[in-house]
Design a protein around this motif. Structure first.
Motif, short mmCIF file in Angstrom:
data_model
loop_
_atom_site.label_atom_id
_atom_site.label_comp_id
_atom_site.label_asym_id
_atom_site.label_seq_id
_atom_site.Cartn_x
_atom_site.Cartn_y
_atom_site.Cartn_z
N TYR A 73 0.83 -1.20 0.00
CA TYR A 73 0.00 0.00 0.00
C TYR A 73 0.86 1.25 0.00
O TYR A 73 2.06 1.22 0.30
CB TYR A 73 -0.95 0.02 1.21
CG TYR A 73 -0.26 0.26 2.54
CD1 TYR A 73 -0.07 1.55 3.03
CD2 TYR A 73 0.22 -0.80 3.30
CE1 TYR A 73 0.58 1.77 4.25
CE2 TYR A 73 0.86 -0.59 4.51
CZ TYR A 73 1.04 0.69 4.97
OH TYR A 73 1.69 0.92 6.17
N ARG A 74 0.20 2.35 -0.33
CA ARG A 74 0.79 3.69 -0.21
C ARG A 74 -0.24 4.59 0.45
O ARG A 74 -1.42 4.58 0.06
CB ARG A 74 1.19 4.24 -1.57
CG ARG A 74 1.70 5.69 -1.53
CD ARG A 74 1.96 6.22 -2.93
NE ARG A 74 2.28 7.64 -2.91
CZ ARG A 74 3.49 8.16 -3.19
NH1 ARG A 74 4.49 7.35 -3.50
NH2 ARG A 74 3.67 9.48 -3.17
N PHE A 92 -6.40 -2.28 3.09
CA PHE A 92 -6.82 -2.48 4.49
C PHE A 92 -5.66 -2.25 5.44
O PHE A 92 -5.81 -1.61 6.48
CB PHE A 92 -7.38 -3.89 4.67
CG PHE A 92 -7.84 -4.17 6.08
CD1 PHE A 92 -8.98 -3.60 6.60
CD2 PHE A 92 -7.10 -5.03 6.90
CE1 PHE A 92 -9.40 -3.85 7.90
CE2 PHE A 92 -7.50 -5.28 8.20
CZ PHE A 92 -8.66 -4.70 8.70
N TRP A 93 -4.46 -2.76 5.10
CA TRP A 93 -3.31 -2.52 5.97
C TRP A 93 -2.97 -1.03 6.00
O TRP A 93 -2.55 -0.51 7.05
CB TRP A 93 -2.10 -3.34 5.50
CG TRP A 93 -2.34 -4.82 5.43
CD1 TRP A 93 -2.02 -5.64 4.40
CD2 TRP A 93 -2.94 -5.66 6.43
NE1 TRP A 93 -2.39 -6.94 4.67
CE2 TRP A 93 -2.97 -6.98 5.91
CE3 TRP A 93 -3.49 -5.43 7.68
CZ2 TRP A 93 -3.49 -8.05 6.62
CZ3 TRP A 93 -4.02 -6.51 8.39
CH2 TRP A 93 -4.01 -7.79 7.87
N THR A 125 4.97 4.24 2.29
CA THR A 125 4.91 3.13 1.34
C THR A 125 5.37 1.88 2.06
O THR A 125 6.36 1.90 2.79
CB THR A 125 5.79 3.39 0.11
OG1 THR A 125 7.13 3.66 0.53
CG2 THR A 125 5.27 4.56 -0.69
N ASP A 126 4.65 0.78 1.82
CA ASP A 126 4.89 -0.37 2.68
C ASP A 126 4.43 -1.65 1.99
O ASP A 126 3.52 -1.64 1.13
CB ASP A 126 4.11 -0.19 3.99
CG ASP A 126 4.72 -0.94 5.17
OD1 ASP A 126 5.78 -1.55 5.00
OD2 ASP A 126 4.12 -0.88 6.26
N ALA A 127 5.04 -2.76 2.39
CA ALA A 127 4.67 -4.10 1.93
C ALA A 127 5.29 -5.10 2.88
O ALA A 127 6.34 -4.84 3.46
CB ALA A 127 5.15 -4.35 0.50
N PRO A 128 4.65 -6.25 3.06
CA PRO A 128 5.17 -7.23 4.03
C PRO A 128 6.31 -8.06 3.48
O PRO A 128 6.42 -8.29 2.27
CB PRO A 128 3.95 -8.11 4.31
CG PRO A 128 3.16 -8.06 3.04
CD PRO A 128 3.36 -6.67 2.49
N ARG A 129 7.13 -8.53 4.41
CA ARG A 129 8.22 -9.44 4.06
C ARG A 129 7.69 -10.84 3.76
O ARG A 129 8.12 -11.48 2.80
CB ARG A 129 9.24 -9.49 5.19
CG ARG A 129 10.40 -10.44 4.94
CD ARG A 129 11.32 -10.55 6.15
NE ARG A 129 12.43 -11.46 5.88
CZ ARG A 129 13.28 -11.89 6.80
NH1 ARG A 129 13.16 -11.47 8.06
NH2 ARG A 129 14.26 -12.73 6.48
N HIS A 159 -2.21 -5.36 13.98
CA HIS A 159 -0.75 -5.52 13.89
C HIS A 159 -0.33 -6.15 12.56
O HIS A 159 0.78 -6.65 12.43
CB HIS A 159 -0.26 -6.35 15.08
CG HIS A 159 -0.49 -5.67 16.39
ND1 HIS A 159 -1.67 -5.80 17.10
CD2 HIS A 159 0.28 -4.81 17.11
CE1 HIS A 159 -1.60 -5.07 18.20
NE2 HIS A 159 -0.44 -4.47 18.23
N LYS A 160 -1.24 -6.13 11.59
CA LYS A 160 -0.97 -6.59 10.22
C LYS A 160 -0.58 -8.07 10.18
O LYS A 160 0.22 -8.50 9.33
CB LYS A 160 0.08 -5.72 9.54
CG LYS A 160 -0.33 -4.24 9.40
CD LYS A 160 0.69 -3.44 8.61
CE LYS A 160 0.23 -2.01 8.36
NZ LYS A 160 0.25 -1.17 9.56
#
Length: 525
Positions: A73-74, A92-93, A125-129, A159-160
């Motif tokens: 997401y951004r 959603f995150w 800006t983010d994304a999971p490992r 907490h995603k």
């Protein structure tokens, strides 16, 4: 901003100030984001008292980005409003990040006088490992009523974390309604009393304990979780951990060596020698069970346990020995593998994936199985090297039912001290794995076994704040453990604890248990 888990990148937006949620604030939901908009209106509407009606254009705008990964997401916040774009789960995150930015008051269920929710002007800006960021809730040892499960779905989402592993069956209780075999809950969901304290404790709570989820309860839990982009993975244990099932249906046990009619639902902890008999009738019985379980849980993964299966009765059983000979197996380990392979084929034929604890490696690993490596890294390394997917959940690092520090004030648990700093230093991919094998580690999971967690307050105490540290390990692209800045994380955690306070989470304070959380001594007999 005290964001947890730490995002990939955060930068200040042009200008200064913050966007304030007010009486005229509206929400715009582009196609595919409607459920996130509904959730956002619900939680922020409760915290502010504002309607936050839909509008186009809206002050808070949600939209899918077809170029984004599913969970990326951004978030952009400036004087014109807030925009969240990303994949279907990513939006959603991003909404969860927005809630954190708005402050602890955004977690209240009613507005506080004089409170204003403001998001600073910035871009995240983010994304999971990892794609599997899980938590196991053991509802078999101590039953957790449905409301408690739904509450934990919300805590995971905050907490995603995106996988809820429900440990539904064990020696001490069977918690899922199976209509074709009703005695599993009529008899198997209830035990006469409960051991109090660790495995060797002589003390018991003499009250009858039990409970189970109806099929409609589980459909509700699954739907509630799905709206929060959380997959519920059920665990139906076999061939061990089945004393409750054998108590309900004695013919499931090894009747040629044990009087199974005298077996009751187990009242103590530890590993039971009462395991399933290796018969075609038992296979059909559990196919009936899984036929119903698959209808309730539409996700891709089904956990079948496969752990801690003593072979004592099989070694003594003429019927089990005859089965080994008939199948051309080498020993009892291969007999257990025969059980697992049967249900691997069963699930594969129905488009599902089998998950099992690392004991399913013994006697030969089923081709399509995913291994949950709990006894250490070794099982996960072996499975990944063999080309199987792995979820890393070693007890030495992420068993959150273990006590949080040494000292007599810590309440009874079954394991060694597992500190907040140790959990934060956990690395799911061991250095032994590289290249394609390292890519087989699809995620990680923290486990909350419930032998000494009799209610929601104790679960809160054991889970938090360590679950916050684990969530960051699972989500964020952290440096190697030796280079992680625990002091920096702890500073952000201090800013996050007021959010947990607003949610009513009874976490363990960083400086030790509160008086009512301390070990009270044995007082039941």
């Amino acid at each position: 901003m005290d964001l947890v888990p730490a995002p990939s990148d955060t930068s200040a937006a042009p200008g200064t100030g913050a966007f304030t949620i007010g009486a005229t604030t509206t929400v715009e939901a582009a196609p595919g984001t409607e459920s996130t908009a509904r959730w956002l209106r619900t939680v922020l509407g409760a915290a502010t008292g504002f309607a936050l009606p839909p509008a186009t254009p809206g002050d808070i705008r949600l939209a899918l980005d077809p170029a984004a990964a599913p969970e990326a997401y951004r978030l952009d916040a400036d004087a014109t409003g807030i925009r969240i774009t990303g994949g279907p789960a990513g939006v959603f995150w991003g909404a969860q990040t927005l809630r954190q930015l708005l402050g602890p008051e955004a977690y209240r269920r009613a507005p506080l006088a004089g409170t204003k929710l403001r998001a600073p002007h910035l871009t995240v800006t983010d994304a999971p490992r990892f794609g599997w960021r899980g938590v196991l809730l053991d509802v078999a040892r101590h039953f957790l009523p449905k409301d408690g499960v739904l509450r934990y779905v919300d805590l995971l989402a905050a907490h995603k974390l995106n996988v809820l592993h429900l440990h539904l069956t064990d020696d001490q209780g069977w918690r899922v309604e199976i209509k074709s075999h009703p005695r599993l809950t009529e008899d198997g969901a209830w035990r006469a009393r409960t051991q109090f304290g660790p495995h060797d404790s002589p003390y018991f709570d003499e009250r009858r304990h039990g409970g189970y989820y109806t099929q409609d309860d589980l459909r509700e839990i699954v739907a509630y979780a799905a709206e929060r982009h959380i997959t519920v993975v059920p665990e139906i244990d076999l061939p061990g951990h089945n004393e409750a099932a054998i108590a309900a249906y004695p013919e499931l046990g090894n009747t040629d060596v044990v009087d199974t009619s005298a077996i009751g639902v187990r009242t103590t902890w530890g590993v039971s020698e009462n395991v399933l008999a290796p018969t075609d009738e038992v296979l059909r019985f559990y196919e009936d069970v899984f036929d119903e379980v698959l209808e309730l849980f539409p996700g891709p993964y089904i956990h079948i346990g496969g752990d801690e299966c003593p072979k004592t009765q099989w070694r003594r059983s003429p019927a089990a020995q005859a089965r080994i000979a008939e199948l051309g197996l080498a020993d009892e380990d291969e007999l257990q593998s025969w059980f697992i392979r049967h249900f691997d084929r069963y699930l594969t034929e129905r488009g599902r994936k089998l998950v099992g604890w690392d004991e399913i490696l013994e006697g030969g690993l089923a081709e399509g199985a995913t291994v949950a490596s709990w006894r250490g890294y070794e099982g996960g390394i072996a499975a990944a090297t063999a080309g199987n997917d792995v979820v890393m959940c070693p007890k030495q690092h992420v068993y959150l039912d273990y006590r949080q520090a040494e000292g007599e004030d810590e309440p009874w648990t079954l394991g060694h001290a597992q500190t907040l700093e140790a959990v934060y230093g956990f690395e799911p991919v061991p250095p032994e794995l590289t290249g394609e094998a390292a890519g087989r580690v699809i995620g990680t999971q923290a486990n909350l076994w419930a032998e000494t967690m009799e209610d929601i307050r104790k679960i809160d105490f054991q889970a938090f704040p360590r679950l916050v540290a684990f969530a960051e390990t699972a989500w964020s692209a952290l440096p190697p453990p030796a280079e992680r800045d625990f002091a920096e994380f702890r500073a952000r955690l201090a800013g996050h604890l007021p959010r947990l306070d607003a949610l009513g989470v009874e976490y363990r304070p960083l400086d030790g248990p509160r008086p009512w959380q301390q070990r009270a001594g044995i007082h039941r007999s």
